[in-house]
Design a protein around this motif. Structure first.
Motif, PDB file in Angstrom:
ATOM      1  N   PRO A  65      -0.075   6.814  -1.832  1.00 27.18           N
ATOM      2  CA  PRO A  65      -0.541   5.456  -2.130  1.00 27.18           C
ATOM      3  C   PRO A  65       0.042   4.913  -3.412  1.00 27.18           C
ATOM      4  N   THR A 119       0.813  -1.223   0.000  1.00 28.76           N
ATOM      5  CA  THR A 119       0.000   0.000   0.000  1.00 28.76           C
ATOM      6  C   THR A 119       0.846   1.274   0.000  1.00 28.76           C
ATOM      7  N   TRP A 120       2.164   1.137   0.033  1.00 22.97           N
ATOM      8  CA  TRP A 120       3.031   2.322   0.027  1.00 22.97           C
ATOM      9  C   TRP A 120       3.659   2.497  -1.351  1.00 22.97           C
ATOM     10  N   ASN A 121       3.792   3.731  -1.786  1.00 19.39           N
ATOM     11  CA  ASN A 121       4.569   4.041  -2.978  1.00 19.39           C
ATOM     12  C   ASN A 121       5.986   4.370  -2.517  1.00 19.39           C
ATOM     13  N   SER A 144      -4.458   3.900   0.935  1.00 18.36           N
ATOM     14  CA  SER A 144      -4.421   3.134  -0.295  1.00 18.36           C
ATOM     15  C   SER A 144      -5.788   2.542  -0.596  1.00 18.36           C
ATOM     16  N   TYR A 149      -0.728   0.963  -8.036  1.00 21.07           N
ATOM     17  CA  TYR A 149      -2.069   0.428  -8.260  1.00 21.07           C
ATOM     18  C   TYR A 149      -2.104  -0.418  -9.529  1.00 21.07           C
TER      19      TYR A 149
END
Length: 272
Positions: A82, A67-69, A101, A85
């Protein structure tokens, strides 16, 4: 079985040699019903099962979520960004709504803060029912026999202890009335056609019950407030959501953890 980012990707099991016992020799499974944090059961509840005869291979499509960029945020502090994807995701990547996220299955986290400004008006007296004028049913039951027979056809009445009476009352509406509590139903036929009493006047408490996998009882009283009772299986968690058809409606819910404790989720907390 599993899903991929390619919407045109489909895997179909092919049976090369049918079973002499009439059982499937290949199967695609997909019991990803979510709720990992709540330890939701993934599979079929007993006594149901999906059987494959003499399997020799298993192909697994894992679902991995980050869920982390990690390329666009400081992992030791700073604003949350977020991502990444899937290309078909519709969750916001930027802007005021991108506070968590969109891949999170249940975005109830301490990182999210919602502040609501509201006022409370305590000047209105609580009422369960209010009669502004005399009310009469469109269909009138003219005899005591018709009254008692019709009342017994109401949903759930025959599961209660029923008592029947008739008379000439000025405190009850004319015609047929029924009063119900948790275990009893009182049917009364009032022959006083001049009665000005309103249907439902003087009601202090209303009650209801629902039975499925969990037995739920709800009582609302002007004197004693709200009383909720829940009965479910021992040793496992169960819960009830209110005023919703599915979990996507974000209902107020009461969860019993199977160890003697409980808690509230979503909605407006009531201090359980």
């Amino acid at each position: 079985g599993g899903l991929t980012n390619d919407p045109d990707f489909v895997e179909v099991p092919v049976e090369h040699t049918p079973s002499v016992n009439g059982l499937p020799t290949s199967m695609q499974y997909g019991y990803a019903n979510g709720g990992e944090y709540q330890k939701s059961y993934h599979g079929l509840a007993p006594p149901f099962a999906q059987i494959v005869e003499s399997p020799r291979q298993v192909h697994v499509y894992p679902m991995q979520i980050d869920t982390w960029n990690r390329d666009k945020m400081n992992l030791t502090g700073g604003a949350f960004v977020p991502g990444p994807y899937p290309k078909n995701a519709r969750a916001p990547v930027t802007g005021p709504d991108a506070v968590y996220s969109g891949l999170l299955e249940c975005p109830l986290t301490t990182r999210i803060r919602k502040h609501t400004t509201a006022t409370w008006n305590a000047s209105n007296a609580a009422q369960l029912f209010s009669c502004q004028k005399q009310q009469r049913c469109q269909t009138t039951l003219m005899t005591v026999e018709d009254c008692w027979a019709a009342a017994r056809q109401l949903p759930g009445v025959n599961k209660l202890t029923i008592s029947e009476d008739q008379g000439h009352s000025a405190t009850l509406p004319s015609g047929c009335t029924i009063s119900i509590n948790a275990t009893r139903a009182q049917i009364f036929f009032n022959a006083n056609n001049a009665s000005q009493a309103c249907c439902g006047s003087g009601v202090d408490t209303i009650e209801g019950a629902q039975l499925s996998l969990v037995k739920l009882g709800l009582s609302l009283s002007l004197t004693h407030g709200a009383n909720i009772t829940m009965t479910g299986p021992d040793g496992v968690w169960f819960g009830v959501g209110f005023d919703a058809a599915s979990m996507s409606n974000s209902p107020y819910a009461i969860i019993i953890d199977g160890r003697g404790g409980g808690g509230e989720r979503g909605g407006r907390p009531g201090g359980l």
